[in-house]
Design a protein around this motif. Structure first.
Motif, PDB file in Angstrom:
ATOM      1  N   GLY A 185     -31.765  41.405  68.970  1.00 36.15           N
ATOM      2  CA  GLY A 185     -32.997  41.889  68.962  1.00 36.15           C
ATOM      3  C   GLY A 185     -33.912  42.623  70.093  1.00 36.15           C
ATOM      4  N   MET A 196     -35.091  42.270  60.183  1.00 36.18           N
ATOM      5  CA  MET A 196     -34.807  41.159  60.638  1.00 36.18           C
ATOM      6  C   MET A 196     -34.424  40.225  59.420  1.00 36.18           C
ATOM      7  N   LEU A 225     -30.040  42.332  62.984  1.00 34.81           N
ATOM      8  CA  LEU A 225     -31.221  42.815  63.928  1.00 34.81           C
ATOM      9  C   LEU A 225     -30.984  44.166  64.491  1.00 34.81           C
TER      10      LEU A 225
END
Length: 391
Positions: free
Chosen positions: A50, A333, A367
């Motif tokens: 991420g 996400m 992600l």
């Protein structure tokens, strides 16, 4: 040391064996792809956990860091840096906060948030939630509601209490005049990609105000456009006292920040907190260019649109699979919870040339960079479906 721990030690390495490393050696990366030393290229649907929200080697970030590199990269925080002021202004203009402290990572930023909360309120009790993750320093580890993270390090820093996530009644019972802060992730990342309900976040805000506690949102993983908003708390229309940012803030360059409301400035005067490297010119060059690009190209809006596409395709291709318990998340996400451990499936997907990671034992976590194309997302979905259907 037990046999399980021994399995992950490479006796030829001079590194501490703190990571369960893959049999992949990084060579280079660009856009949505990583190339290993053996020449194989992988579609990157984890983005450095991420972090690389704009994709690898984004030209605007690369140019900004290169320009600063030739000017200099460290002078200390005794100097005023234009880059700090400009980056802080971008963060405050797109959040509920007014002032910023720069650190080097999400863990450090959470540590700063804990210190600021205690110092401003004069209280020590901090409430966080079961399955939360806030970092691995002693303070941020103590805020983390996972026993597995605590094991082996002796007594935790005192004053932390862990409550069930998304449970307003439990919070109402626990919060009191001794509470300095409530720390919450708008989406629990390491805990399984579990979103907080808007009603829960509104209740946290209300109960904090009622009891004189600070409302702290940990946006280390969810921030900078990841969930389809600049910060994920915006989905609930709340106004936190402290926002913690990192990961996507520098698009791969180590940088973290806390964004606080103006009245908190009195608690963080000279000598109260600091960092040698935090807010250094290179980090600010990366962060400023990242933020300018995220804002000007509406990457949050792109994440919302692509996330809706990704969720729709996942539901279509694997939603009815007997192996899938639930598909959940926000924006780009996404967590796919299975009825069984996910690790072998993640490795099978990797062998097919797509990189993903877990989030707890049974969850496959996606992600991807916010710049990923729908065609690349479709390829990722098809790969997941192929692996789940053939294993």
């Amino acid at each position: 040391m037990n046999s399980q721990q021994m399995k992950h030690i490479n006796e030829d390495s001079t590194l501490f064996p703190t990571y369960k490393k893959w049999e992949l050696t990084f060579e280079s990366a660009e856009g949505s792809y990583i190339t290993a030393a053996d020449g194989k290229t992988y579609l990157d649907c984890m983005a450095g956990i991420g972090v690389v929200n704009l994709g690898h080697k984004h030209p605007a970030v690369l140019k900004s860091v290169e320009q600063q590199l030739h000017k200099g990269w460290h002078a200390s925080n005794f100097f005023q840096y234009d880059g700090q002021e400009k980056t802080a202004q971008l963060l405050t203009e797109h959040s509920s906060g007014d002032i910023v402290f720069f650190a080097n990572s999400g863990t450090e930023a959470n540590e700063a948030a804990i210190k600021l909360s205690r110092k401003y309120t004069g209280r020590t009790k901090i409430i966080s939630f079961v399955q939360s993750f806030h970092g691995r320093t002693l303070g941020s580890m103590a805020a983390t509601g996972q026993e597995s993270i605590h094991q082996g390090f002796g007594p935790m820093l005192q004053g932390f209490e862990y409550l069930p996530f998304n449970d307003v009644n439990e919070l109402e019972s626990a919060i009191d005049e001794d509470t300095a802060a409530v720390m919450v992730e708008p989406v629990q990342g390491e805990g399984g990609v579990v979103p907080a309900s808007p009603e829960f976040l509104k209740a946290v805000e209300s109960l904090c105000k009622k009891n004189g506690a600070l409302f702290v949102v940990d946006e280390v993983q969810t921030g900078i456009g990841r969930t389809g908003a600049f910060f994920a708390y915006e989905h609930a229309e709340v106004s936190p006292d402290i926002i913690v940012a990192a990961k996507g803030l520098g698009n791969g360059f180590p940088v973290g920040a806390i964004i606080g409301k103006k009245h908190l400035a009195s608690a963080f005067g000279p000598g109260s907190h600091g960092t040698t490297f935090g807010g250094n010119p290179l980090a600010m060059a990366a962060a400023q260019a990242t933020l300018e690009t995220v804002i000007s190209e509406d990457m949050a809006g792109q994440a919302a649109e692509k996330g809706a596409f990704l969720m729709e395709e996942l539901e279509k291709k694997i939603g009815h699979s007997s192996k899938v318990k639930e598909i959940r998340g926000k924006g780009l996400m996404i967590g796919i919870e299975l009825h069984e451990p996910a690790a072998d499936y993640i490795m099978s997907i990797q062998k097919q040339g797509v990189l993903m990671i877990g989030a707890g034992p049974n969850v496959i976590r996606l992600l991807p960079p916010l710049t990923i194309t729908k065609e690349e997302l479709q390829h990722a979905v098809n790969t997941i479906a192929s692996v789940l259907n053939t294993n």
